[in-house]
Design a protein around this motif. Structure first.
Motif, mmCIF file in Angstrom:
data_model
loop_
_atom_site.group_PDB
_atom_site.id
_atom_site.type_symbol
_atom_site.label_atom_id
_atom_site.label_comp_id
_atom_site.label_asym_id
_atom_site.label_seq_id
_atom_site.Cartn_x
_atom_site.Cartn_y
_atom_site.Cartn_z
ATOM 1 N N TYR A 175 0.833 -1.212 0.000
ATOM 2 C CA TYR A 175 0.000 0.000 0.000
ATOM 3 C C TYR A 175 0.865 1.259 0.000
ATOM 4 N N THR A 176 1.945 1.235 0.759
ATOM 5 C CA THR A 176 2.778 2.444 0.851
ATOM 6 C C THR A 176 3.596 2.691 -0.409
ATOM 7 N N ILE A 177 3.904 1.652 -1.198
ATOM 8 C CA ILE A 177 4.709 1.874 -2.400
ATOM 9 C C ILE A 177 3.875 2.025 -3.667
ATOM 10 N N ILE A 178 2.560 1.995 -3.568
ATOM 11 C CA ILE A 178 1.712 2.142 -4.758
ATOM 12 C C ILE A 178 2.040 3.418 -5.541
ATOM 13 N N PRO A 179 2.121 4.605 -4.907
ATOM 14 C CA PRO A 179 2.375 5.810 -5.711
ATOM 15 C C PRO A 179 3.771 5.848 -6.343
ATOM 16 N N PRO A 196 4.410 1.356 -8.800
ATOM 17 C CA PRO A 196 3.207 0.542 -8.990
ATOM 18 C C PRO A 196 3.496 -0.897 -9.399
ATOM 19 N N LYS A 197 4.567 -1.104 -10.188
ATOM 20 C CA LYS A 197 4.900 -2.476 -10.595
ATOM 21 C C LYS A 197 5.361 -3.304 -9.394
ATOM 22 N N GLY A 198 6.172 -2.704 -8.530
ATOM 23 C CA GLY A 198 6.610 -3.386 -7.308
ATOM 24 C C GLY A 198 5.449 -3.624 -6.356
ATOM 25 N N ALA A 199 4.539 -2.642 -6.301
ATOM 26 C CA ALA A 199 3.350 -2.807 -5.454
ATOM 27 C C ALA A 199 2.485 -3.937 -5.983
ATOM 28 N N PHE A 259 0.325 -9.221 -5.255
ATOM 29 C CA PHE A 259 0.116 -10.581 -5.754
ATOM 30 C C PHE A 259 0.661 -11.615 -4.773
ATOM 31 N N SER A 260 1.861 -11.375 -4.243
ATOM 32 C CA SER A 260 2.436 -12.338 -3.297
ATOM 33 C C SER A 260 1.623 -12.388 -2.006
ATOM 34 N N ALA A 261 1.131 -11.240 -1.542
ATOM 35 C CA ALA A 261 0.275 -11.253 -0.353
ATOM 36 C C ALA A 261 -1.032 -11.980 -0.655
ATOM 37 N N GLY A 262 -1.533 -11.833 -1.868
ATOM 38 C CA GLY A 262 -2.760 -12.543 -2.262
ATOM 39 C C GLY A 262 -2.569 -14.047 -2.256
ATOM 40 N N VAL A 263 -1.433 -14.499 -2.751
ATOM 41 C CA VAL A 263 -1.145 -15.942 -2.744
ATOM 42 C C VAL A 263 -1.023 -16.445 -1.311
ATOM 43 N N ALA A 266 -6.504 -5.529 -7.324
ATOM 44 C CA ALA A 266 -5.692 -4.319 -7.153
ATOM 45 C C ALA A 266 -4.335 -4.490 -7.843
ATOM 46 N N GLY A 267 -3.701 -5.624 -7.674
ATOM 47 C CA GLY A 267 -2.408 -5.884 -8.298
ATOM 48 C C GLY A 267 -2.503 -5.885 -9.821
ATOM 49 N N GLY A 268 -3.569 -6.485 -10.351
ATOM 50 C CA GLY A 268 -3.777 -6.503 -11.808
ATOM 51 C C GLY A 268 -3.976 -5.093 -12.360
ATOM 52 N N MET A 269 -4.751 -4.292 -11.659
ATOM 53 C CA MET A 269 -4.965 -2.910 -12.100
ATOM 54 C C MET A 269 -3.660 -2.126 -12.073
ATOM 55 N N LEU A 270 -2.850 -2.326 -11.040
ATOM 56 C CA LEU A 270 -1.573 -1.626 -10.952
ATOM 57 C C LEU A 270 -0.604 -2.093 -12.033
ATOM 58 N N LYS A 271 -0.596 -3.384 -12.309
ATOM 59 C CA LYS A 271 0.296 -3.910 -13.333
ATOM 60 C C LYS A 271 -0.088 -3.370 -14.705
ATOM 61 N N LYS A 272 -1.380 -3.303 -14.967
ATOM 62 C CA LYS A 272 -1.852 -2.786 -16.232
ATOM 63 C C LYS A 272 -1.468 -1.326 -16.407
#
Length: 139
Positions: free
Chosen positions: A96-100, A103-106, A111-115, A130-136
């Motif tokens: 959450y803190t590295i999203i801005p 975004p690719k690292g976030a 994704f890893s937290a989701g797994v 959220a991870g898919g939207m950020l990756k896109k």
């Protein structure tokens, strides 16, 4: 960026609530009489314990005493998922803190937290979205 941050925050809140509930359950387990009664009933219905009673032998330890010992072992056992949830929540907080900034690292972090949180069902769905939207967006 608003939707992934919102989904991540919802996941973080849910994980925090699960952590608090798990911590509360683990701490109050020795005082939980209904759980102790359930363990006692389980031990009394154990076939090995029943065979001991059928042969006329007196067990070296009563079912109530075994249940009390089992409760302390269960308390130690339930610490593991509590710590596991805390670690996942920490990973989500980092994501959450590295999203801005990254975004690719976030996305990778979420994704890893989701797994890791697949057991909780709802949280990984939110994190994968959220991870898919950020990756896109980062491509």
């Amino acid at each position: 960026m608003k939707t992934p941050k919102t989904l991540t925050m919802i996941s973080l809140v849910l994980l925090t609530l699960i952590f608090i509930a798990s911590l509360f359950f683990t701490i109050t387990l020795p005082q939980n009489q209904s759980m102790e009664q359930a363990v006692t009933r389980y031990l009394e219905n154990d076939p090995k314990y029943q065979r001991t009673l059928d042969t006329g032998e007196t067990p070296s330890i009563s079912a109530d005493e075994m249940a009390a010992e089992t409760m302390s072992a269960l308390q130690v056992f339930f610490v593991i998922p509590t710590i596991y949830i805390a670690i996942i929540a920490l990973i989500v907080l980092i994501g959450y803190t590295i999203i801005p900034k990254k975004p690719k690292g976030a996305a990778l972090t979420l994704f890893s937290a989701g797994v890791l949180s697949l057991v909780t069902i709802i949280v990984p769905v939110l994190l994968f979205i959220a991870g898919g939207m950020l990756k896109k967006r980062s491509v």
